[in-house]
Design a protein around this motif. Structure first.
Motif, short mmCIF file in Angstrom:
data_model
loop_
_atom_site.label_atom_id
_atom_site.label_comp_id
_atom_site.label_asym_id
_atom_site.label_seq_id
_atom_site.Cartn_x
_atom_site.Cartn_y
_atom_site.Cartn_z
N THR B 162 0.82 -1.21 0.00
CA THR B 162 0.00 0.00 0.00
C THR B 162 0.85 1.27 0.00
OG1 THR B 162 -0.19 -0.40 2.36
CG2 THR B 162 -2.15 -0.83 1.03
N ALA B 163 2.07 1.19 0.52
CA ALA B 163 2.95 2.37 0.50
C ALA B 163 3.14 2.88 -0.93
CB ALA B 163 4.29 2.03 1.13
N GLY B 164 3.05 1.95 -1.86
CA GLY B 164 3.23 2.31 -3.26
C GLY B 164 2.28 3.38 -3.74
N LEU B 165 1.10 3.43 -3.12
CA LEU B 165 0.11 4.43 -3.52
C LEU B 165 0.63 5.85 -3.31
CD1 LEU B 165 -3.23 2.87 -2.27
CD2 LEU B 165 -2.45 3.17 -4.63
N LEU B 166 1.56 6.00 -2.36
CA LEU B 166 2.10 7.34 -2.09
C LEU B 166 2.90 7.88 -3.29
CD1 LEU B 166 3.29 7.17 1.62
CD2 LEU B 166 1.58 8.70 0.63
N ALA B 167 3.25 6.99 -4.19
CA ALA B 167 3.99 7.44 -5.37
C ALA B 167 3.11 8.31 -6.27
CB ALA B 167 4.52 6.25 -6.15
N VAL B 168 1.78 8.13 -6.15
CA VAL B 168 0.87 8.87 -7.03
C VAL B 168 0.91 10.39 -6.77
CG1 VAL B 168 -1.52 9.17 -7.74
CG2 VAL B 168 -0.60 6.87 -7.41
N PRO B 169 0.68 10.83 -5.50
CA PRO B 169 0.83 12.27 -5.27
C PRO B 169 2.26 12.75 -5.56
CG PRO B 169 0.53 11.10 -3.20
CD PRO B 169 0.21 10.14 -4.29
N GLY B 170 3.23 11.90 -5.25
CA GLY B 170 4.61 12.25 -5.54
C GLY B 170 4.80 12.54 -7.02
N PHE B 171 4.23 11.66 -7.83
CA PHE B 171 4.41 11.85 -9.27
C PHE B 171 3.62 13.05 -9.79
CE2 PHE B 171 4.34 10.85 -13.78
CZ PHE B 171 5.69 10.60 -13.95
N ALA B 172 2.47 13.32 -9.14
CA ALA B 172 1.70 14.51 -9.53
C ALA B 172 2.56 15.76 -9.34
CB ALA B 172 0.43 14.60 -8.70
N LEU B 173 3.31 15.79 -8.25
CA LEU B 173 4.21 16.92 -8.01
C LEU B 173 5.30 16.96 -9.08
CD1 LEU B 173 4.45 19.16 -5.85
CD2 LEU B 173 6.28 17.81 -4.82
N TRP B 174 5.74 15.79 -9.49
CA TRP B 174 6.74 15.73 -10.56
C TRP B 174 6.25 16.40 -11.83
CZ3 TRP B 174 10.85 11.77 -11.92
CH2 TRP B 174 11.63 11.46 -10.79
N LEU B 175 4.97 16.18 -12.14
CA LEU B 175 4.43 16.75 -13.37
C LEU B 175 4.49 18.27 -13.32
CD1 LEU B 175 1.36 14.48 -14.15
CD2 LEU B 175 3.66 14.37 -15.07
N VAL B 176 4.11 18.82 -12.18
CA VAL B 176 4.15 20.28 -12.02
C VAL B 176 5.59 20.77 -12.13
CG1 VAL B 176 3.67 22.18 -10.45
CG2 VAL B 176 2.11 20.23 -10.55
N ASP B 177 6.49 20.10 -11.40
CA ASP B 177 7.91 20.43 -11.47
C ASP B 177 8.41 20.38 -12.91
OD1 ASP B 177 8.38 20.90 -8.82
OD2 ASP B 177 9.03 18.88 -8.34
N SER B 178 8.02 19.33 -13.61
CA SER B 178 8.53 19.12 -14.97
C SER B 178 8.17 20.27 -15.88
CB SER B 178 7.96 17.83 -15.56
OG SER B 178 8.29 16.75 -14.76
N LEU B 179 6.90 20.65 -15.84
CA LEU B 179 6.46 21.73 -16.74
C LEU B 179 7.20 23.03 -16.40
CD1 LEU B 179 4.61 22.56 -19.02
CD2 LEU B 179 2.89 23.20 -17.35
N ALA B 180 7.28 23.32 -15.10
CA ALA B 180 7.96 24.55 -14.69
C ALA B 180 9.43 24.53 -15.12
CB ALA B 180 7.86 24.72 -13.17
#
Lengths: 257, 282
Positions: B162-180
């Motif tokens: 279940t810890a793996g689910l935490l990767a989802v919000p993490g990756f959402a932040l990555w998307l924002v970071d990436s575009l910026a």
């Protein structure tokens, strides 16, 4: 909604940042003599447009004339929203299509078909409309099997045909056109004329930049003569063209003497 | 052909040079890019297709080269670090794939606007579209490389739980970071041509300084508190740790969030200021 173009007090400087500033300086100097200076930050700038003001409303057909480097293409790019001037205001109302160079932002590595799809998507076409666009362009440009080959290997004639077919497939309210568009070979121009005239007639506003006075005479109801980034004359086609011809002739005799 | 519907509204191309007007223009840029998202996706996809046109494996060459790299480095570093492969290889596969995404995003981003010069000069297009295109293109590459991770995890029978689910919000932040990141680097590198090599050097250095091939614990007891100061560490960790079944600590999240906010704020300020000048720079 009626189309409209409003340009007020527009000045535009080109900063030159790159390359060997000195040699670039000399190159530019020879083509746009007297229009170079340094801005406050001591960057080299080219004064591409100076205090340009005019207004076009629905039905207007404007021709831009002037020598190379007079600012015609820069003005077209400014109207198209590609360059944003720091001084003055530009307002364009209505759908806009700018035919500025034969490549029209096409990617030469992509196939003709892919380039057509990109253009369609840029114009927000849905799938059926996209398919119609593809058929329409393919038929007019007569590319046949080449449609699925990269544009890079096309002959220059094929590139012009594709660019032309694409550009004329989408009908805008405001049409901005650079003169390369009228530079096809005779046989092609014969075929292209009808299609082009159709689009020009369909547009509410036409702005055409050209060296060819007969084209301007045919299509334009008003002419602006650009000289060193400024509007030198603005008036009816006949008048301005006559004065421009007289000026060119006197400049010619001066050069000869 | 019927008229296309794009841009039917009035285009105020050059508003007052006030901050508010500039911010409105920057917002409009983002809105227009969103409206053109299909174009953006197609451009990104064609970029990938083009890179591998005529090759048999196509984009899976990326997967293959990642797999080879993971296998080679895994063997050597597991021995150097005295770790068994079952412990080390999943970590390394994940690290290398994620770092590969980051570094190719940064490299692509640096050339973002300059590479699109032809397009920028011939059609009016929202600038954020070029940024989004680079992000999308690299996401497609990342998706191909995921195969390597899945394979390694399958071989060693690792399941994050279940810890793996935490990767989802993490990756959402990555998307924002990436575009910026793509937008900021694109604009800076268009203006100052010396920046891309500097960026390359910094990235190379960070690869060794950040726990990418070595595990964070190896930094030594009592020195772990230093790690969250490195934005690359915390950003990497919020996606990597959950996928390995670990929960990143609060300091890591705080750091990742802080750096993301900083990046977005700086990018926004830069973009609002220079958006209208990019066409002159490329």
């Amino acid at each position: 909604m009626a189309a409209e173009i409003d340009v007020r007090g527009v000045s535009l400087d080109f900063p030159l940042y790159h390359g060997n500033a000195r040699s670039l300086k000399r190159t530019v100097f020879s083509t746009v003599s007297g229009r170079m200076g340094n801005d406050q930050k001591h960057r080299v700038v080219v004064q591409a447009l100076r205090d340009v003001t005019f207004h076009l409303s629905s039905g207007d057909r404007l021709g831009l004339i002037g020598t190379n480097g007079a600012g015609k293409t820069t003005l077209l790019r400014t109207l198209a929203g590609i360059y944003e001037p720091l001084v003055g205001k530009v307002r364009v109302r209505g759908t806009l299509n700018a035919l500025l160079d034969p490549q029209l932002g096409m990617n030469p590595e992509l196939t003709g078909r892919e380039n057509i799809a990109l253009r369609g998507l840029y114009n927000g076409l849905d799938r059926p409309a996209l398919r119609r666009l593809e058929e329409d362009v393919a038929e007019f440009a007569e590319l046949d099997a080449f449609l699925d080959l990269p544009v890079r290997i096309y002959s220059s004639g094929m590139v012009v045909r594709l660019g032309f077919a694409l550009a004329t497939a989408i009908r805008p309210q405001v049409l901005l056109m650079d003169e390369w568009f009228l530079a096809g070979d005779a046989a092609f121009m014969e075929k292209a004329r009808g299609r082009l005239e159709d689009m020009v007639r369909g547009a509410d506003i036409l702005v055409l930049s050209s060296h060819l006075t007969n084209v301007v005479l045919d299509w334009c109801s008003r002419v602006i003569w650009m000289d060193q980034g400024r509007i030198r004359e603005d008036g009816s086609t006949r008048e301005v063209l006559d004065r421009y011809a007289a000026h060119a002739a006197s400049a010619g005799t001066l050069a000869a003497a | 052909m019927r008229t296309a519907a794009r841009g039917a509204a009035t285009l105020e191309l050059t508003p007052e040079p006030t901050l508010a007007a500039r911010q409105r223009m920057a917002l409009r840029d983002l809105r227009e890019a969103w409206a053109l998202r299909r174009l953006c996706a197609t451009l990104a996809w064609l970029d990938i297709k083009l890179r591998y046109r005529g090759s048999m494996l196509g984009p899976f060459w990326l997967t293959l080269s990642t797999a080879v790299m993971v296998a080679a480095m895994g063997g050597i570093y597991a021995a150097l670090f005295h770790m068994n492969l079952r412990q080390y290889l999943p970590f390394l596969a994940l690290s290398l794939v994620l770092w590969g995404y980051l570094s190719s995003l940064v490299n692509d981003g640096s050339a973002g606007f300059t590479a699109a010069e032809g397009m920028i000069r011939s059609v009016r297009m929202p600038f954020s579209l070029y940024g989004a295109r680079i992000v999308l293109r690299n996401l497609i590459v990342l998706a191909h490389n995921l195969v390597v991770i899945v394979a390694v995890f399958a071989i060693y029978a690792i399941w994050p739980g279940t810890a793996g689910l935490l990767a989802v919000p993490g990756f959402a932040l990555w998307l924002v970071d990436s575009l910026a990141l793509a937008m900021m680097l694109g604009a800076l590198c268009a203006r100052f041509r010396d920046i891309p090599p500097i960026v390359g050097n910094v990235l190379q250095m960070m690869f060794f300084v950040t726990p990418v091939i070595w595990r964070p614990e190896m930094v030594g007891a009592g020195r772990e508190w230093l790690l969250p100061f490195n934005p690359f560490y915390s950003t990497l960790e919020i996606v990597r740790a959950p996928l390995l079944g670990e929960v990143p600590d609060l300091a890591t999240y705080a750091s990742a969030l802080f750096y993301a906010l900083l990046l977005v704020a700086l990018t926004w300020m830069l973009f609002v200021r220079v958006r209208g000048r990019i066409a002159f720079w490329v």
